[in-house]
Scaffold this motif. Structure first.
Motif, PDB file in Angstrom:
ATOM      1  N   PRO A 199      -9.724   7.613  10.493  1.00  0.00           N
ATOM      2  CA  PRO A 199      -8.991   7.551   9.222  1.00  0.00           C
ATOM      3  C   PRO A 199      -9.895   7.225   8.039  1.00  0.00           C
ATOM      4  N   LYS A 200      -9.442   7.642   6.869  1.00  0.00           N
ATOM      5  CA  LYS A 200     -10.202   7.426   5.652  1.00  0.00           C
ATOM      6  C   LYS A 200     -10.104   5.985   5.171  1.00  0.00           C
ATOM      7  N   PHE A 201      -8.982   5.336   5.450  1.00  0.00           N
ATOM      8  CA  PHE A 201      -8.741   3.990   4.945  1.00  0.00           C
ATOM      9  C   PHE A 201      -8.492   3.023   6.101  1.00  0.00           C
ATOM     10  N   LYS A 202      -8.852   1.782   5.875  1.00  0.00           N
ATOM     11  CA  LYS A 202      -8.667   0.761   6.902  1.00  0.00           C
ATOM     12  C   LYS A 202      -7.304   0.096   6.800  1.00  0.00           C
ATOM     13  N   TYR A 203      -6.722   0.130   5.603  1.00  0.00           N
ATOM     14  CA  TYR A 203      -5.452  -0.547   5.377  1.00  0.00           C
ATOM     15  C   TYR A 203      -4.489   0.358   4.611  1.00  0.00           C
ATOM     16  N   ILE A 204      -3.209   0.239   4.942  1.00  0.00           N
ATOM     17  CA  ILE A 204      -2.145   0.833   4.138  1.00  0.00           C
ATOM     18  C   ILE A 204      -1.271  -0.303   3.638  1.00  0.00           C
ATOM     19  N   PHE A 205      -1.194  -0.466   2.323  1.00  0.00           N
ATOM     20  CA  PHE A 205      -0.280  -1.431   1.727  1.00  0.00           C
ATOM     21  C   PHE A 205       0.987  -0.671   1.342  1.00  0.00           C
ATOM     22  N   ALA A 221       8.827   5.486  11.618  1.00  0.00           N
ATOM     23  CA  ALA A 221       8.402   4.545  12.657  1.00  0.00           C
ATOM     24  C   ALA A 221       7.286   5.144  13.506  1.00  0.00           C
ATOM     25  N   LYS A 222       7.426   6.425  13.831  1.00  0.00           N
ATOM     26  CA  LYS A 222       6.409   7.086  14.646  1.00  0.00           C
ATOM     27  C   LYS A 222       5.088   7.187  13.900  1.00  0.00           C
ATOM     28  N   ALA A 223       5.150   7.504  12.611  1.00  0.00           N
ATOM     29  CA  ALA A 223       3.932   7.592  11.817  1.00  0.00           C
ATOM     30  C   ALA A 223       3.230   6.239  11.749  1.00  0.00           C
ATOM     31  N   LEU A 224       4.002   5.167  11.546  1.00  0.00           N
ATOM     32  CA  LEU A 224       3.424   3.830  11.488  1.00  0.00           C
ATOM     33  C   LEU A 224       2.785   3.448  12.820  1.00  0.00           C
ATOM     34  N   LYS A 242      -4.628  -0.914   9.660  1.00  0.00           N
ATOM     35  CA  LYS A 242      -3.746  -2.057   9.509  1.00  0.00           C
ATOM     36  C   LYS A 242      -2.641  -1.751   8.497  1.00  0.00           C
ATOM     37  N   ILE A 243      -1.409  -1.975   8.908  1.00  0.00           N
ATOM     38  CA  ILE A 243      -0.267  -1.813   8.002  1.00  0.00           C
ATOM     39  C   ILE A 243       0.036  -3.171   7.389  1.00  0.00           C
ATOM     40  N   VAL A 244       0.003  -3.257   6.065  1.00  0.00           N
ATOM     41  CA  VAL A 244       0.307  -4.508   5.375  1.00  0.00           C
ATOM     42  C   VAL A 244       1.511  -4.266   4.466  1.00  0.00           C
ATOM     43  N   ILE A 245       2.538  -5.053   4.663  1.00  0.00           N
ATOM     44  CA  ILE A 245       3.744  -4.909   3.847  1.00  0.00           C
ATOM     45  C   ILE A 245       3.576  -5.699   2.558  1.00  0.00           C
ATOM     46  N   ALA A 246       3.904  -5.052   1.440  1.00  0.00           N
ATOM     47  CA  ALA A 246       3.891  -5.689   0.127  1.00  0.00           C
ATOM     48  C   ALA A 246       5.260  -5.430  -0.494  1.00  0.00           C
ATOM     49  N   THR A 247       6.090  -6.456  -0.569  1.00  0.00           N
ATOM     50  CA  THR A 247       7.490  -6.248  -0.897  1.00  0.00           C
ATOM     51  C   THR A 247       8.064  -7.427  -1.664  1.00  0.00           C
ATOM     52  N   GLY A 248       9.222  -7.202  -2.252  1.00  0.00           N
ATOM     53  CA  GLY A 248       9.964  -8.296  -2.873  1.00  0.00           C
ATOM     54  C   GLY A 248      10.810  -9.052  -1.870  1.00  0.00           C
ATOM     55  N   LYS A 249      10.887  -8.563  -0.649  1.00  0.00           N
ATOM     56  CA  LYS A 249      11.697  -9.186   0.391  1.00  0.00           C
ATOM     57  C   LYS A 249      11.036 -10.430   0.961  1.00  0.00           C
ATOM     58  N   THR A 250      11.824 -11.193   1.708  1.00  0.00           N
ATOM     59  CA  THR A 250      11.285 -12.305   2.460  1.00  0.00           C
ATOM     60  C   THR A 250      10.615 -11.783   3.735  1.00  0.00           C
ATOM     61  N   ARG A 251       9.727 -12.591   4.307  1.00  0.00           N
ATOM     62  CA  ARG A 251       9.060 -12.162   5.528  1.00  0.00           C
ATOM     63  C   ARG A 251      10.057 -12.020   6.674  1.00  0.00           C
ATOM     64  N   SER A 252      11.022 -12.915   6.759  1.00  0.00           N
ATOM     65  CA  SER A 252      12.005 -12.841   7.847  1.00  0.00           C
ATOM     66  C   SER A 252      12.819 -11.561   7.777  1.00  0.00           C
ATOM     67  N   ALA A 253      13.135 -11.096   6.548  1.00  0.00           N
ATOM     68  CA  ALA A 253      13.890  -9.854   6.392  1.00  0.00           C
ATOM     69  C   ALA A 253      13.076  -8.672   6.898  1.00  0.00           C
ATOM     70  N   LYS A 258     -11.344   0.166  -2.259  1.00  0.00           N
ATOM     71  CA  LYS A 258     -11.727   1.487  -1.767  1.00  0.00           C
ATOM     72  C   LYS A 258     -11.267   1.722  -0.336  1.00  0.00           C
ATOM     73  N   GLU A 259     -10.965   0.649   0.372  1.00  0.00           N
ATOM     74  CA  GLU A 259     -10.594   0.754   1.778  1.00  0.00           C
ATOM     75  C   GLU A 259      -9.091   0.839   1.993  1.00  0.00           C
ATOM     76  N   ILE A 260      -8.319   0.887   0.911  1.00  0.00           N
ATOM     77  CA  ILE A 260      -6.859   0.855   1.083  1.00  0.00           C
ATOM     78  C   ILE A 260      -6.170   2.054   0.442  1.00  0.00           C
ATOM     79  N   MET A 261      -5.054   2.400   1.040  1.00  0.00           N
ATOM     80  CA  MET A 261      -4.105   3.362   0.482  1.00  0.00           C
ATOM     81  C   MET A 261      -2.811   2.595   0.248  1.00  0.00           C
ATOM     82  N   ALA A 262      -2.123   2.876  -0.825  1.00  0.00           N
ATOM     83  CA  ALA A 262      -0.882   2.170  -1.147  1.00  0.00           C
ATOM     84  C   ALA A 262       0.237   3.170  -1.401  1.00  0.00           C
ATOM     85  N   ILE A 263       1.444   2.818  -0.951  1.00  0.00           N
ATOM     86  CA  ILE A 263       2.615   3.674  -1.126  1.00  0.00           C
ATOM     87  C   ILE A 263       3.740   2.831  -1.698  1.00  0.00           C
TER      88      ILE A 263
END
Length: 599
Positions: free
Chosen positions: A316-322, A341-344, A353-364, A534-539
């Protein structure tokens, strides 16, 4: 040949002076790259050279790839403008050299076959197993092909190579690579910026009258091969054997593009070699023809296979997806679809590494991922994984430990609670993994039932709410019109520099501490992890994703996002209800094909 010129290449381009992608000869003892096999009346045991590793700069491919050039992609041969060297791209009007190599006394002929792997191709067990078999298969095919040249009466074959007995030895290299490597070769030599399945490049120059027949190089993209294997019902080994036979015949002077007669002649030779060797599958020409016939009826299935195939063989081109949650990973039903889900899962299996960046709580977030079996310590999301939550107000780093927490000014929180009580506009106050409110309301319930946030705890008074814990942010919930015409204008003026307003959803208005944002949380986490943008992609999709998309090397906004967000994105993808996040991952990270769903 790659091996033949390795000393010269290392002298001209020393390894210390380049960090560009390289090609490697298989260095494991089980994957010896050189296997001299004698051909003649007096057999002798095979000799095997000690294992060694040679690396070559992919950007200097023009130094070791030779004269004649053939390429096939998607079942159709393509031609390009002829470069300054004599390189043929399967054109009808290319020049041919028909001088025969000098004849020598009949004697034993040694085959030197090099099997190598491009540096960016991962050490996948299946591809390493294929390379091991090719170490044996390529000399077998080469010997059989040479035998077929004896006393043959081909009408269309270029006879520049005919009497192999006039040489002391034959050198051939076969490289396994990814789409990116072969795409660069196409771009450099043929001015066509796309990947092909196989390239054949002849090194033979009859005028030099060398004792060594430098047959040339066959380059095969494993990524394309595995997709074609799935489409045409072959194993990966079968497909690479078919591509190898096709490339080898081109090096021996066959060219199906010059005429219909030449196509028939080369097709028959492909079938004959495969049948004689006992290998499965049709020749590449026939397979490509069959694929064209079935292309329209199987268009949808082939597209799925193209997106999902070859993932294991691509670095892959990137190490992390935010990635954002609402409106991005989640569809309009606030669910992660099976496709997403399959793509992830697949990209995670490749070490991204998939990193979630959200307004939600971690438990949610954990609860949502549990629904698609992607939550847990060894999965994508858990209490031990890094992440950015509550609009960057809660940031968790290595081992899931809290590394940052931002709290809302208690006075601002008190004013918001009083406004909610007096105007009967529902409010939810976030306190880590708990949610507080002042009265029961269907919109408050929906935050739990629809958005999977913790169930709101009703506090008897404003003071009780403030005393229950540190408040990171508050959310007002109303109609989209009410937020736009009343809530946002009022609170933008009321809080001034004491807080900030953020809008991730049309029917919600968030009040957060000043100077904090989801993008700020992402920056803080990157520093903690030692990762560069440079190592991340964000969606993402919302206005609260703008800073994150601008920070990332590749920022993708989904088509359902706000206009402001789409304006700053590098690319605009499909909507969240069209699995836009999954499509972005397949097209931009797992595959080398261009992102062509931009709007």
């Amino acid at each position: 040949m790659l091996l033949h010129l390795s000393t010269l290449l290392r002298t001209i381009h020393p390894r210390a002076n380049t960090t560009r992608p390289m090609a490697r000869y298989i260095s494991r003892a089980t994957l010896i790259s050189i296997t001299p096999i004698p051909i003649g009346n007096t057999p002798r045991p095979n000799s095997i050279l000690p294992p060694q590793t040679h690396r070559f700069d992919a950007s200097k491919a023009s130094l070791f790839f030779g004269r004649r050039f053939h390429a096939l992609c998607g079942g159709r041969w393509r031609t390009g403008p002829r470069p300054s060297l004599r390189i043929c791209a399967a054109q009808r009007d290319y020049r041919r050299v028909r001088r025969r190599a000098p004849k020598r006394k009949d004697k034993e002929l040694e085959l030197n076959v090099s099997i190598c792997m491009e540096e960016e191709l991962p050490d996948d067990p299946e591809i390493l197993g294929v390379a091991e078999l090719l170490r044996i298969n390529v000399p077998m095919a080469l010997k059989l092909a040479f035998d077929g040249l004896k006393d043959s009466e081909y009408k269309t074959r270029d006879n520049a190579i005919s009497d192999v007995g006039g040489f002391q030895s034959v050198e051939l290299s076969l490289m396994l690579c990814n789409d990116e490597f072969i795409r660069k070769l196409n771009k450099e030599w043929r001015d066509e910026d796309h990947a092909t399945d196989v390239l054949s490049m002849s090194q033979h120059v009859p005028e030099l009258r060398l004792p060594i027949l430098m047959l040339g190089d066959v380059v095969i993209s494993v990524e394309t091969a595995v997709r074609q294997a799935e489409e045409r019902g072959h194993t990966l080994l079968d497909k690479i054997r078919i591509l190898m036979i096709h490339g080898l015949l081109h090096l021996l002077g066959f060219d199906h593009e010059i005429s219909e007669e030449a196509e028939v002649e080369m097709e028959k030779e492909e079938e004959l070699l495969l049948k004689s060797l006992g290998w499965a599958g049709k020749g590449l020409i026939q397979s490509a023809s069959d694929a064209e016939i079935n292309a329209i009826s199987n268009e949808d299935k082939q597209d799925d296979r193209k997106r999902e195939g070859s993932l294991r063989f691509y670095k892959p081109k990137f190490k992390y997806i935010f990635c954002d949650m609402d409106g991005t990973l989640l569809n309009s039903k606030t669910q992660i679809s099976s496709t997403t889900a399959k793509a992830l899962k697949e990209v995670s299996s490749r070490g991204v590494k998939i990193v979630i960046a959200t307004g939600k709580t971690r438990s949610a977030v954990i609860n949502i991922f549990k629904m698609v079996d992607l939550a847990g310590k060894d999965s994508i999301v858990s209490e031990f994984s890094p992440g950015v939550f509550c609009q960057g107000l809660l940031v968790y780093g290595k081992q899931g430990r809290e590394i940052f927490k931002g709290n809302l000014d208690p006075n601002v929180c008190r004013e918001a609670c009083l406004y909610s009580w007096e105007n009967r506009i529902p409010l939810i106050a976030y306190s880590e993994d708990r949610c507080f409110t002042l009265f029961d309301h269907p919109l408050v319930d929906s935050l739990h039932t629809v958005y999977h946030e913790p169930k709101g705890e009703i506090m008897p008074s404003v003071e009780h709410l403030l005393a229950a814990g540190d408040i990171q942010k508050v959310i007002f919930m109303d109609t989209a019109e009410g937020v736009a015409t009343t809530l946002r204008p009022y609170w933008s003026g009321a809080i001034r520099d004491r807080a900030a307003v953020v809008q991730a959803q049309p029917d919600m208005l968030e009040i957060v501490p000043p100077g904090t944002s989801k993008g700020g949380g992402v920056k803080f986490l990157l520093d903690h992890l030692g990762v560069t943008p440079k190592e991340i992609m964000a969606i993402g999709d919302g206005e609260n994703d703008i800073e994150m998309l601008e920070l990332a090397s590749l920022g993708i906004a989904l088509s359902n996002g706000s206009e402001k967000t789409k304006a700053v994105a590098n690319l605009i993808g499909a909507s969240n209800d069209e699995d836009g996040a999954a499509d972005a991952i397949y097209r931009n990270l797992l595959m080398e094909s261009p992102y062509n769903t931009c709007l």
